[in-house]
Scaffold this motif. Structure first.
Motif, PDB file in Angstrom:
ATOM      1  N   MET A  75       0.816  -1.081   0.025  1.00  0.00           N
ATOM      2  CA  MET A  75      -0.047  -0.120   0.017  1.00  0.00           C
ATOM      3  C   MET A  75       0.543   1.317  -0.067  1.00  0.00           C
ATOM      4  N   GLY A  76       1.961   1.419   0.728  1.00  0.00           N
ATOM      5  CA  GLY A  76       2.829   2.545   0.740  1.00  0.00           C
ATOM      6  C   GLY A  76       3.427   2.643  -0.669  1.00  0.00           C
ATOM      7  N   ASP A  77       3.913   1.656  -1.288  1.00  0.00           N
ATOM      8  CA  ASP A  77       4.321   1.482  -2.647  1.00  0.00           C
ATOM      9  C   ASP A  77       3.333   2.184  -3.678  1.00  0.00           C
ATOM     10  N   ASP A  78       2.079   1.628  -3.444  1.00  0.00           N
ATOM     11  CA  ASP A  78       1.140   2.355  -4.359  1.00  0.00           C
ATOM     12  C   ASP A  78       0.748   3.514  -4.104  1.00  0.00           C
ATOM     13  N   VAL A  79       0.682   4.065  -2.877  1.00  0.00           N
ATOM     14  CA  VAL A  79       0.529   5.481  -2.638  1.00  0.00           C
ATOM     15  C   VAL A  79       1.400   6.196  -3.113  1.00  0.00           C
ATOM     16  N   GLN A  80       2.667   6.081  -2.801  1.00  0.00           N
ATOM     17  CA  GLN A  80       3.892   6.871  -3.423  1.00  0.00           C
ATOM     18  C   GLN A  80       3.618   6.864  -5.067  1.00  0.00           C
ATOM     19  N   ALA A  81       3.472   5.753  -5.544  1.00  0.00           N
ATOM     20  CA  ALA A  81       3.569   5.735  -7.153  1.00  0.00           C
ATOM     21  C   ALA A  81       2.149   6.544  -7.558  1.00  0.00           C
ATOM     22  N   ALA A  82       1.076   6.454  -6.937  1.00  0.00           N
ATOM     23  CA  ALA A  82      -0.001   7.352  -7.318  1.00  0.00           C
ATOM     24  C   ALA A  82       0.273   8.822  -7.219  1.00  0.00           C
ATOM     25  N   GLU A  83       1.062   9.224  -5.983  1.00  0.00           N
ATOM     26  CA  GLU A  83       1.381  10.594  -5.911  1.00  0.00           C
ATOM     27  C   GLU A  83       2.181  11.239  -6.846  1.00  0.00           C
ATOM     28  N   SER A  84       3.300  10.274  -7.092  1.00  0.00           N
ATOM     29  CA  SER A  84       4.456  10.413  -8.032  1.00  0.00           C
ATOM     30  C   SER A  84       3.753  10.854  -9.392  1.00  0.00           C
ATOM     31  N   TYR A  85       2.928   9.815  -9.737  1.00  0.00           N
ATOM     32  CA  TYR A  85       2.166   9.957 -11.112  1.00  0.00           C
ATOM     33  C   TYR A  85       1.034  11.098 -11.227  1.00  0.00           C
ATOM     34  N   ALA A  86       0.327  11.720  -9.930  1.00  0.00           N
ATOM     35  CA  ALA A  86      -0.284  12.593 -10.079  1.00  0.00           C
ATOM     36  C   ALA A  86       0.555  14.055 -10.199  1.00  0.00           C
ATOM     37  N   GLN A  87       1.581  13.924  -9.553  1.00  0.00           N
ATOM     38  CA  GLN A  87       2.295  15.244  -9.674  1.00  0.00           C
ATOM     39  C   GLN A  87       2.995  15.248 -11.048  1.00  0.00           C
ATOM     40  N   SER A  88       3.495  14.044 -11.669  1.00  0.00           N
ATOM     41  CA  SER A  88       4.045  14.256 -12.829  1.00  0.00           C
ATOM     42  C   SER A  88       3.253  14.335 -14.005  1.00  0.00           C
ATOM     43  N   GLU A  89       2.036  13.567 -14.015  1.00  0.00           N
ATOM     44  CA  GLU A  89       1.130  13.691 -15.194  1.00  0.00           C
ATOM     45  C   GLU A  89       0.041  14.729 -15.189  1.00  0.00           C
ATOM     46  N   TRP A  90      -0.211  15.041 -13.807  1.00  0.00           N
ATOM     47  CA  TRP A  90      -1.499  16.059 -13.771  1.00  0.00           C
ATOM     48  C   TRP A  90      -1.047  17.365 -13.100  1.00  0.00           C
ATOM     49  N   GLY A  91       0.278  17.399 -12.531  1.00  0.00           N
ATOM     50  CA  GLY A  91       0.650  18.787 -11.805  1.00  0.00           C
ATOM     51  C   GLY A  91       0.046  18.787 -10.556  1.00  0.00           C
ATOM     52  N   ILE A  92      -0.549  17.879  -9.800  1.00  0.00           N
ATOM     53  CA  ILE A  92      -0.969  17.941  -8.531  1.00  0.00           C
ATOM     54  C   ILE A  92       0.119  17.890  -7.586  1.00  0.00           C
ATOM     55  N   ALA A  93       0.131  18.807  -6.569  1.00  0.00           N
ATOM     56  CA  ALA A  93       1.471  18.755  -5.932  1.00  0.00           C
ATOM     57  C   ALA A  93       1.088  17.940  -4.752  1.00  0.00           C
ATOM     58  N   SER A  94       2.194  17.587  -3.917  1.00  0.00           N
ATOM     59  CA  SER A  94       2.133  16.895  -2.883  1.00  0.00           C
ATOM     60  C   SER A  94       0.968  17.170  -1.804  1.00  0.00           C
ATOM     61  N   LYS A  95       0.463  15.975  -1.132  1.00  0.00           N
ATOM     62  CA  LYS A  95      -0.845  16.512  -0.089  1.00  0.00           C
ATOM     63  C   LYS A  95      -0.022  17.456   0.923  1.00  0.00           C
ATOM     64  N   TYR A  96       1.140  17.746   1.315  1.00  0.00           N
ATOM     65  CA  TYR A  96       1.613  18.318   2.145  1.00  0.00           C
ATOM     66  C   TYR A  96       1.459  19.711   1.730  1.00  0.00           C
ATOM     67  N   ARG A  97       1.570  20.133   0.268  1.00  0.00           N
ATOM     68  CA  ARG A  97       1.296  21.617   0.047  1.00  0.00           C
ATOM     69  C   ARG A  97      -0.027  21.981   0.274  1.00  0.00           C
ATOM     70  N   TYR A  98      -0.899  21.332   0.501  1.00  0.00           N
ATOM     71  CA  TYR A  98      -2.321  21.691   0.405  1.00  0.00           C
ATOM     72  C   TYR A  98      -2.856  21.477   2.110  1.00  0.00           C
ATOM     73  N   ASN A  99      -2.234  20.832   2.774  1.00  0.00           N
ATOM     74  CA  ASN A  99      -2.571  20.671   4.201  1.00  0.00           C
ATOM     75  C   ASN A  99      -1.319  20.941   5.081  1.00  0.00           C
ATOM     76  N   ALA A 100      -1.371  22.305   5.817  1.00  0.00           N
ATOM     77  CA  ALA A 100      -0.407  22.302   6.845  1.00  0.00           C
ATOM     78  C   ALA A 100      -0.336  21.326   7.796  1.00  0.00           C
ATOM     79  N   ASP A 101      -1.419  20.884   8.347  1.00  0.00           N
ATOM     80  CA  ASP A 101      -1.582  20.001   9.419  1.00  0.00           C
ATOM     81  C   ASP A 101      -1.008  18.796   9.271  1.00  0.00           C
ATOM     82  N   SER A 102      -0.661  18.268   8.022  1.00  0.00           N
ATOM     83  CA  SER A 102      -0.394  16.768   7.490  1.00  0.00           C
ATOM     84  C   SER A 102       0.961  16.925   7.421  1.00  0.00           C
ATOM     85  N   TYR A 103       2.009  18.035   7.563  1.00  0.00           N
ATOM     86  CA  TYR A 103       3.358  17.872   7.332  1.00  0.00           C
ATOM     87  C   TYR A 103       3.865  16.836   8.416  1.00  0.00           C
TER      88      TYR A 103
END
Length: 126
Positions: A95-123
């Motif tokens: 699951m950790g690998d899948d989440v990292q892959a999904a986040e990387s894909y979202a960042q590279s393909e769709w330009g969606i930044a890391s979840k930490y950029r959107y939620n200061a409480d989740s740093y």
């Protein structure tokens, strides 16, 4: 943290080690019981009369399987706990690998930044 859970592999190993120690005690008890059955049967046969020895053997025969059944059950359950722990830990890694892959894909393909950029409480802490 509420709503989250995890498996402590070292804790599971500790519990299984304790169960293993108890299993040794059960095996010792089983051997002692078998020895007592033999000794009792031989000492209860007096002057060719075997009714007491026969009653003793009947009594023991009904109880001999109890430690063996307990040992089998412990062995079987410990195997199940081990398999479940491995499955959960393997699933956590996957699951950790899948989440990292999904986040990387979202960042590279769709330009969606890391979840930490959107939620200061989740740093991450540290």
């Amino acid at each position: 943290m509420s709503g989250q859970w995890s498996v402590d592999a070292a804790g599971v190993m500790g519990v299984l080690a304790q169960v293993d120690d108890e299993g040794n005690d059960l095996e010792t008890a089983s051997r002692k019981f078998a020895s007592l059955q033999t000794e009792g049967a031989s000492s209860l046969s007096v002057d060719g009369r075997t009714s007491l020895a026969s009653a003793w053997n009947s009594f023991c025969d009904e109880r001999t399987d109890v430690p063996r059944k307990l040992m089998w059950m412990l062995q079987h359950r410990c195997g199940q706990v081990t398999e479940a722990t491995v499955a959960v830990l393997t699933g956590d890694v996957q699951m950790g690998d899948d989440v990292q892959a999904a986040e990387s894909y979202a960042q590279s393909e769709w330009g969606i930044a890391s979840k930490y950029r959107y939620n200061a409480d989740s740093y991450p802490e540290g």
